[in-house]
Design a protein around this motif. Structure first.
Motif, PDB file in Angstrom:
ATOM      1  N   GLN A 431      25.483  33.684  22.023  1.00  0.00           N
ATOM      2  CA  GLN A 431      25.030  32.722  21.021  1.00  0.00           C
ATOM      3  C   GLN A 431      23.507  32.506  21.104  1.00  0.00           C
ATOM      4  O   GLN A 431      22.816  32.454  20.083  1.00  0.00           O
ATOM      5  N   ILE A 432      22.968  32.410  22.332  1.00  0.00           N
ATOM      6  CA  ILE A 432      21.517  32.231  22.485  1.00  0.00           C
ATOM      7  C   ILE A 432      20.768  33.461  21.992  1.00  0.00           C
ATOM      8  O   ILE A 432      19.752  33.356  21.289  1.00  0.00           O
ATOM      9  N   ASP A 433      21.278  34.649  22.313  1.00  0.00           N
ATOM     10  CA  ASP A 433      20.621  35.871  21.841  1.00  0.00           C
ATOM     11  C   ASP A 433      20.673  35.986  20.329  1.00  0.00           C
ATOM     12  O   ASP A 433      19.721  36.463  19.698  1.00  0.00           O
ATOM     13  N   SER A 434      21.800  35.551  19.741  1.00  0.00           N
ATOM     14  CA  SER A 434      21.897  35.606  18.281  1.00  0.00           C
ATOM     15  C   SER A 434      20.884  34.667  17.626  1.00  0.00           C
ATOM     16  O   SER A 434      20.305  34.998  16.587  1.00  0.00           O
ATOM     17  N   LEU A 435      20.653  33.497  18.245  1.00  0.00           N
ATOM     18  CA  LEU A 435      19.640  32.590  17.698  1.00  0.00           C
ATOM     19  C   LEU A 435      18.252  33.216  17.751  1.00  0.00           C
ATOM     20  O   LEU A 435      17.461  33.119  16.802  1.00  0.00           O
ATOM     21  N   ILE A 436      17.946  33.866  18.876  1.00  0.00           N
ATOM     22  CA  ILE A 436      16.644  34.508  18.999  1.00  0.00           C
ATOM     23  C   ILE A 436      16.502  35.639  17.999  1.00  0.00           C
ATOM     24  O   ILE A 436      15.447  35.827  17.374  1.00  0.00           O
ATOM     25  N   THR A 437      17.599  36.417  17.802  1.00  0.00           N
ATOM     26  CA  THR A 437      17.524  37.554  16.885  1.00  0.00           C
ATOM     27  C   THR A 437      17.448  37.101  15.438  1.00  0.00           C
ATOM     28  O   THR A 437      16.662  37.631  14.644  1.00  0.00           O
ATOM     29  N   LYS A 438      18.267  36.120  15.078  1.00  0.00           N
ATOM     30  CA  LYS A 438      18.283  35.673  13.689  1.00  0.00           C
ATOM     31  C   LYS A 438      16.966  35.008  13.283  1.00  0.00           C
ATOM     32  O   LYS A 438      16.483  35.210  12.182  1.00  0.00           O
ATOM     33  N   ARG A 439      16.426  34.207  14.147  1.00  0.00           N
ATOM     34  CA  ARG A 439      15.190  33.494  13.816  1.00  0.00           C
ATOM     35  C   ARG A 439      13.922  34.310  14.091  1.00  0.00           C
ATOM     36  O   ARG A 439      12.815  33.800  13.947  1.00  0.00           O
ATOM     37  N   ASN A 440      14.102  35.537  14.522  1.00  0.00           N
ATOM     38  CA  ASN A 440      12.949  36.434  14.747  1.00  0.00           C
ATOM     39  C   ASN A 440      11.973  35.856  15.781  1.00  0.00           C
ATOM     40  O   ASN A 440      10.753  35.935  15.642  1.00  0.00           O
TER      41      ASN A 440
END
Length: 595
Positions: A431-440
């Motif tokens: 979930q943390i990695d997805s936040l970093i990836t989605k928000r660039n």
């Protein structure tokens, strides 16, 4: 003093004074040629030029002394050898070193005097030289209008005269008036003839114009639709223009405090203070580099810090201690001054004693004077208290809601979360990695890191350039410090070269001694400039660079003394022929003999 010492010293002092004057004049001419176009042709008085020349003579004396000692000692012992007086001295049992002693003592005293002059006299003379030379440079040229050439020596005016009649007469005059910041040739005056005459002790110049015209055009405003500008044309029979020459053609002397930071006007103690100040500036810049680097990388320095080097911290602590001591000393001085002033005020001022009924005036002589004026202190206090009291009819009081005294207030509980000791699960990490990836956030973090690195690099480059400049000034101050010793020691080294060399050459006069002296002085000057340049650029230590010429020439002096004691004939062909034969003989002896 023995007769021999008087003979040798007397034969040395005459050539020394003569060569010193000649060398000083030559160096003076070389230095004056640098500023010839800037100081001459400005209508200055004879005494101004004599003052400048006197300053130059004293300033270049430390450089002239070594060459004068070299040339005079070489001429002295060359004359003694040429007239066989040196041979007679040696035959009587007196060694060469004993014959060198009187001049050697004189040169030691001269070296000490040269050091005192470099440390005390030359800095003050340099201060006056810089100030006078700057004032002469800033002075406008003398008023000298030439026919057919525009003259712009008077500020705000450009004057052209086609013909000059006598000393003051002018013909066909053209004047462009650029005063009051006018741009372009908008104010033009033409005249058939005129006269230019000084008056009032030559502080003012009056230009009388006859039979001419003046054309004056207003400045054209910007734009297209504006009306045409005003144009005036005036015809005159006589017109007079007065020029104030006080600020233009007079020599204005600059205050000597303007040159207080130049190292050439400082003695050794002042140079040491300058070195200490520059060292403090360099250490502060280095210390700030650590602080700025720590501020640019907050993540890296969250649990650690960039600790400066031990020498930087020690110097910083020393500078802070000195600065704090100066602040306390200045504060104590200011407090003592205020205390004295307050005590003086108490002694001279009157004291007012308040009582509920009357005010009594008490003076220094103890006599009380009652003033019949009732003072109601309670009224004043009540009035002062009423200033901070709210009025009863305040609107805020009416607008406040009435509180229910029977209501029960339940306090809100504060939720305190216990620290988590377990590792993140795979789902939470995803979930943390997805936040970093989605928000660039990756690119933002990289961009921020690059910007911080570039900013830090630019700051380091600026600070490095500042530190390099400070260190270059530091080395130059050190060179100025050591030069006060090397220029004095050069006199003794030149004596060690010139005296035995004259005894070897055995020729006096101004022929061979002058040639050899010039060669050695050029070598000395080139080595000195090379060593100082290395020291300025930081290639070698300033101490070594400044003493480089002394280190190079001292072995020559020892070698010449050794050869002079043996009566070696270094400047005769037989000496080198015998040396070559000796070398070839040794080479033959070393070769293996054929069986």
């Amino acid at each position: 003093m023995k007769k021999l010492d008087k003979l040798i010293l007397g034969s040395f002092l005459g050539p020394f004074l003569l060569t010193f004057i000649v060398v000083d004049f030559i160096l003076l001419t070389v230095n004056m040629l640098k500023y010839f176009d800037e100081i001459f042709g400005k209508g200055l008085s004879f005494w101004i030029y004599m003052e400048l020349i006197g300053y130059f003579v004293i300033s270049i004396s430390p450089m002239a002394l070594p060459l004068a000692v070299l040339l005079s000692s070489l001429m002295t012992f060359g004359n003694l050898g040429e007239h066989f007086e040196l041979t007679a001295i040696k035959s009587s049992g007196i060694s060469l070193l004993r014959a060198l002693r009187p001049i050697g003592v004189f040169v030691i005293v001269l070296s000490f005097a040269a050091y005192l002059s470099n440390n005390y006299l030359v800095p003050k003379v340099n201060l006056k030289t810089f100030g006078l030379l700057y004032d002469i440079r800033m002075k406008s040229p003398a008023l000298d209008i030439k026919a057919g050439v525009f003259y712009s020596g008077i500020p705000g005016y450009s004057i052209k005269v086609n013909e000059k009649v006598g000393e003051y007469g002018l013909k066909d005059i053209l004047i462009y008036n650029h005063a009051a910041g006018r741009q372009g040739n908008l104010d033009v005056t033409l005249a058939d003839s005129g006269r230019m005459e000084p008056f009032f002790s030559e502080n003012y110049m009056k230009l009388s114009l006859y039979h001419g015209k003046n054309y004056n055009e207003a400045k054209q405003p910007r734009g297209i639709k504006e009306k045409p500008v005003e144009f005036k044309r005036t015809t005159f029979d006589t017109n007079e223009i007065v020029f104030d020459l006080n600020n233009t053609f007079k020599l204005n002397r600059t205050a000597e405090d303007a040159w207080s930071t130049n190292r050439s006007i400082k003695n050794i103690s002042e140079i040491k203070l300058g070195l200490d100040s520059i060292g403090t500036l360099v250490n502060e810049q280095r210390y700030k580099n650590y602080l700025e680097a720590e501020g640019v990388y907050p993540f890296f320095t969250r649990d650690r810090s960039f600790k400066p080097a031990a020498d930087i911290l020690d110097r910083k602590a020393l500078d802070d201690t000195i600065r704090l001591h100066k602040m306390r000393r200045d504060k104590a001085r200011v407090d003592s001054i205020h205390e004295v002033k307050n005590q003086a005020k108490k002694d001279t001022s009157t004291i007012i004693i308040d009582s509920p009924e009357t005010k009594t005036l008490a003076t220094r002589d103890g006599q009380n004077t009652a003033i019949e004026q009732p003072v109601a202190l309670s009224t004043e206090i009540a009035a002062s208290d009423s200033l901070f009291a709210l009025p009863k009819s305040n609107k805020l009081e009416n607008e406040l809601p009435e509180l229910d005294t029977n209501a029960v207030v339940v306090p809100k509980k504060k939720v305190v979360r216990a620290p988590r000791n377990t590792m993140l699960t795979d789902q939470e990490r995803a979930q943390i990695d997805s936040l970093i990836t989605k928000r660039n956030l990756n690119k933002s973090a990289i961009t921020m890191a690059l910007n911080n690195s570039r900013s830090l690099k630019n700051n380091f480059d600026v600070k490095k350039a500042q530190i390099d400049n400070y260190e270059r000034d530091f080395r130059r101050f050190q060179i100025s410090w050591y030069q006060k010793y090397t220029q004095a020691l050069a006199c003794f080294v030149m004596f060690m070269i010139g005296a035995p060399l004259g005894a070897i050459i055995k020729k006096g006069g101004l022929g061979m001694p002058v040639l050899i002296s010039i060669i050695f002085f050029i070598v000395y000057y080139m080595i000195t400039m090379t060593g100082e340049k290395w020291a300025k650029e930081g290639v070698v230590d300033p101490l070594f660079g400044t003493f480089f010429s002394i280190i190079c020439l001292l072995p020559f002096g020892v070698f010449f003394i050794k050869q002079a004691r043996k009566d070696a004939r270094l400047f005769e062909p037989d000496f080198y022929i015998a040396a070559w034969k000796s070398i070839t003989k040794r080479i033959k002896d070393l070769r293996p003999k054929a069986n």
